[in-house]
Design a protein around this motif. Sequence first.
Motif, PDB file in Angstrom:
ATOM      1  N   HIS A  12       0.811  -1.232   0.000  1.00 45.58           N
ATOM      2  CA  HIS A  12       0.000   0.000   0.000  1.00 45.58           C
ATOM      3  C   HIS A  12       0.841   1.278   0.000  1.00 45.58           C
ATOM      4  O   HIS A  12       0.307   2.357  -0.254  1.00 45.58           O
ATOM      5  CB  HIS A  12      -0.996   0.000   1.166  1.00 45.58           C
ATOM      6  CG  HIS A  12      -0.361   0.141   2.511  1.00 45.58           C
ATOM      7  ND1 HIS A  12       0.184  -0.932   3.188  1.00 45.58           N
ATOM      8  CD2 HIS A  12      -0.172   1.231   3.297  1.00 45.58           C
ATOM      9  CE1 HIS A  12       0.668  -0.507   4.340  1.00 45.58           C
ATOM     10  NE2 HIS A  12       0.473   0.790   4.421  1.00 45.58           N
ATOM     11  N   ILE A  13       2.148   1.154   0.251  1.00 46.03           N
ATOM     12  CA  ILE A  13       2.985   2.360   0.179  1.00 46.03           C
ATOM     13  C   ILE A  13       3.976   2.325  -0.980  1.00 46.03           C
ATOM     14  O   ILE A  13       4.801   3.225  -1.112  1.00 46.03           O
ATOM     15  CB  ILE A  13       3.704   2.650   1.515  1.00 46.03           C
ATOM     16  CG1 ILE A  13       4.571   1.487   1.959  1.00 46.03           C
ATOM     17  CG2 ILE A  13       2.740   3.066   2.591  1.00 46.03           C
ATOM     18  CD1 ILE A  13       5.394   1.797   3.190  1.00 46.03           C
ATOM     19  N   THR A  14       3.866   1.326  -1.827  1.00 42.69           N
ATOM     20  CA  THR A  14       4.774   1.232  -2.973  1.00 42.69           C
ATOM     21  C   THR A  14       4.663   2.459  -3.869  1.00 42.69           C
ATOM     22  O   THR A  14       5.674   3.082  -4.212  1.00 42.69           O
ATOM     23  CB  THR A  14       4.498  -0.048  -3.776  1.00 42.69           C
ATOM     24  OG1 THR A  14       4.757  -1.174  -2.944  1.00 42.69           O
ATOM     25  CG2 THR A  14       5.367  -0.126  -5.022  1.00 42.69           C
ATOM     26  N   ASP A  15       3.457   2.816  -4.280  1.00 38.28           N
ATOM     27  CA  ASP A  15       3.290   3.956  -5.190  1.00 38.28           C
ATOM     28  C   ASP A  15       3.796   5.267  -4.594  1.00 38.28           C
ATOM     29  O   ASP A  15       4.514   6.012  -5.278  1.00 38.28           O
ATOM     30  CB  ASP A  15       1.835   4.082  -5.644  1.00 38.28           C
ATOM     31  CG  ASP A  15       1.431   2.986  -6.620  1.00 38.28           C
ATOM     32  OD1 ASP A  15       2.328   2.371  -7.244  1.00 38.28           O
ATOM     33  OD2 ASP A  15       0.218   2.734  -6.766  1.00 38.28           O
ATOM     34  N   PRO A  16       3.461   5.596  -3.331  1.00 33.40           N
ATOM     35  CA  PRO A  16       4.034   6.830  -2.771  1.00 33.40           C
ATOM     36  C   PRO A  16       5.561   6.829  -2.702  1.00 33.40           C
ATOM     37  O   PRO A  16       6.190   7.862  -2.919  1.00 33.40           O
ATOM     38  CB  PRO A  16       3.421   6.899  -1.358  1.00 33.40           C
ATOM     39  CG  PRO A  16       2.176   6.101  -1.431  1.00 33.40           C
ATOM     40  CD  PRO A  16       2.448   5.016  -2.434  1.00 33.40           C
TER      41      PRO A  16
ATOM     42  N   ASP B 233       6.799   7.387  -6.312  1.00 36.68           N
ATOM     43  CA  ASP B 233       6.555   8.784  -6.690  1.00 36.68           C
ATOM     44  C   ASP B 233       7.557   9.722  -6.032  1.00 36.68           C
ATOM     45  O   ASP B 233       8.080  10.642  -6.670  1.00 36.68           O
ATOM     46  CB  ASP B 233       5.126   9.196  -6.327  1.00 36.68           C
ATOM     47  CG  ASP B 233       4.066   8.494  -7.170  1.00 36.68           C
ATOM     48  OD1 ASP B 233       4.417   7.923  -8.235  1.00 36.68           O
ATOM     49  OD2 ASP B 233       2.885   8.493  -6.750  1.00 36.68           O
ATOM     50  N   ALA B 234       7.836   9.496  -4.746  1.00 37.18           N
ATOM     51  CA  ALA B 234       8.804  10.348  -4.031  1.00 37.18           C
ATOM     52  C   ALA B 234      10.201  10.183  -4.610  1.00 37.18           C
ATOM     53  O   ALA B 234      10.939  11.163  -4.761  1.00 37.18           O
ATOM     54  CB  ALA B 234       8.790  10.006  -2.546  1.00 37.18           C
ATOM     55  N   ALA B 235      10.563   8.955  -4.946  1.00 38.48           N
ATOM     56  CA  ALA B 235      11.888   8.705  -5.528  1.00 38.48           C
ATOM     57  C   ALA B 235      12.022   9.397  -6.879  1.00 38.48           C
ATOM     58  O   ALA B 235      13.069   9.977  -7.184  1.00 38.48           O
ATOM     59  CB  ALA B 235      12.131   7.202  -5.666  1.00 38.48           C
TER      60      ALA B 235
ATOM     61  N   THR C 296       5.107  -8.277   0.554  1.00 42.79           N
ATOM     62  CA  THR C 296       6.002  -7.129   0.492  1.00 42.79           C
ATOM     63  C   THR C 296       6.371  -6.859  -0.962  1.00 42.79           C
ATOM     64  O   THR C 296       6.312  -7.760  -1.792  1.00 42.79           O
ATOM     65  CB  THR C 296       7.273  -7.377   1.352  1.00 42.79           C
ATOM     66  OG1 THR C 296       8.019  -6.180   1.451  1.00 42.79           O
ATOM     67  CG2 THR C 296       8.138  -8.458   0.758  1.00 42.79           C
ATOM     68  N   ASP C 297       6.677  -5.628  -1.258  1.00 37.82           N
ATOM     69  CA  ASP C 297       7.175  -5.268  -2.582  1.00 37.82           C
ATOM     70  C   ASP C 297       8.640  -4.881  -2.452  1.00 37.82           C
ATOM     71  O   ASP C 297       9.020  -4.135  -1.542  1.00 37.82           O
ATOM     72  CB  ASP C 297       6.395  -4.085  -3.172  1.00 37.82           C
ATOM     73  CG  ASP C 297       5.027  -4.468  -3.693  1.00 37.82           C
ATOM     74  OD1 ASP C 297       4.778  -5.671  -3.904  1.00 37.82           O
ATOM     75  OD2 ASP C 297       4.192  -3.563  -3.883  1.00 37.82           O
ATOM     76  N   LEU C 298       9.448  -5.396  -3.341  1.00 44.15           N
ATOM     77  CA  LEU C 298      10.841  -4.975  -3.447  1.00 44.15           C
ATOM     78  C   LEU C 298      10.926  -3.987  -4.598  1.00 44.15           C
ATOM     79  O   LEU C 298      10.536  -4.306  -5.721  1.00 44.15           O
ATOM     80  CB  LEU C 298      11.759  -6.162  -3.720  1.00 44.15           C
ATOM     81  CG  LEU C 298      11.844  -7.189  -2.604  1.00 44.15           C
ATOM     82  CD1 LEU C 298      12.616  -8.407  -3.073  1.00 44.15           C
ATOM     83  CD2 LEU C 298      12.494  -6.589  -1.381  1.00 44.15           C
ATOM     84  N   ILE C 299      11.390  -2.794  -4.306  1.00 41.96           N
ATOM     85  CA  ILE C 299      11.495  -1.747  -5.315  1.00 41.96           C
ATOM     86  C   ILE C 299      12.978  -1.523  -5.593  1.00 41.96           C
ATOM     87  O   ILE C 299      13.745  -1.242  -4.675  1.00 41.96           O
ATOM     88  CB  ILE C 299      10.851  -0.433  -4.847  1.00 41.96           C
ATOM     89  CG1 ILE C 299       9.447  -0.677  -4.306  1.00 41.96           C
ATOM     90  CG2 ILE C 299      10.819   0.575  -5.998  1.00 41.96           C
ATOM     91  CD1 ILE C 299       8.859   0.533  -3.595  1.00 41.96           C
TER      92      ILE C 299
ATOM     93  N   ALA D 156      14.245  10.401   0.196  1.00 43.41           N
ATOM     94  CA  ALA D 156      12.843  10.460  -0.238  1.00 43.41           C
ATOM     95  C   ALA D 156      12.135   9.134   0.026  1.00 43.41           C
ATOM     96  O   ALA D 156      10.973   9.114   0.465  1.00 43.41           O
ATOM     97  CB  ALA D 156      12.770  10.821  -1.723  1.00 43.41           C
ATOM     98  N   VAL D 157      12.819   8.034  -0.227  1.00 40.48           N
ATOM     99  CA  VAL D 157      12.260   6.701   0.033  1.00 40.48           C
ATOM    100  C   VAL D 157      12.004   6.526   1.530  1.00 40.48           C
ATOM    101  O   VAL D 157      10.952   6.044   1.949  1.00 40.48           O
ATOM    102  CB  VAL D 157      13.209   5.600  -0.504  1.00 40.48           C
ATOM    103  CG1 VAL D 157      12.839   4.232   0.029  1.00 40.48           C
ATOM    104  CG2 VAL D 157      13.213   5.603  -2.028  1.00 40.48           C
TER     105      VAL D 157
END
Length: 113
Positions: free
Chosen positions: A13-17, A20-22, A55-58, A73-74
């Motif tokens: 649920h926080i992957t997109d924010p 976007d911040a990165a 979990t998402d790994l970005i 930012a992350v």
Amino acid sequence: MRFKLIIASVKPHITDPVVDAAKAAGATGATIITGRGTGIREAHTFFGLTLEDQTDLIYFLLEEHLVAPVLEAVRTAGKFDQPGTGIAYVLPVENAVGLESQIEHFKEGIRDL
């Protein structure tokens, strides 16, 4: 050019924010991989079944000079100051191929300054 890889592990649920911040801090893109994780907090059980958190790994592949602002930012967007929200770390990249269009984009940005 020197590159580094930021890997951030966050709840979906926080992957997109976080992405976007990165991007606002200078990242040109990200690769997102879905997985499962375990940590200090044990997984929840329900009728004898273990429920592990997704979990998402970005992955952010960045020029070295962009690492500090993107990592900050992350951290901020991922709320990493709160327990159980995620982690991020930086790895050196020895070699990379397929970045020619990104490198041209960076060179054009430098010419515009």
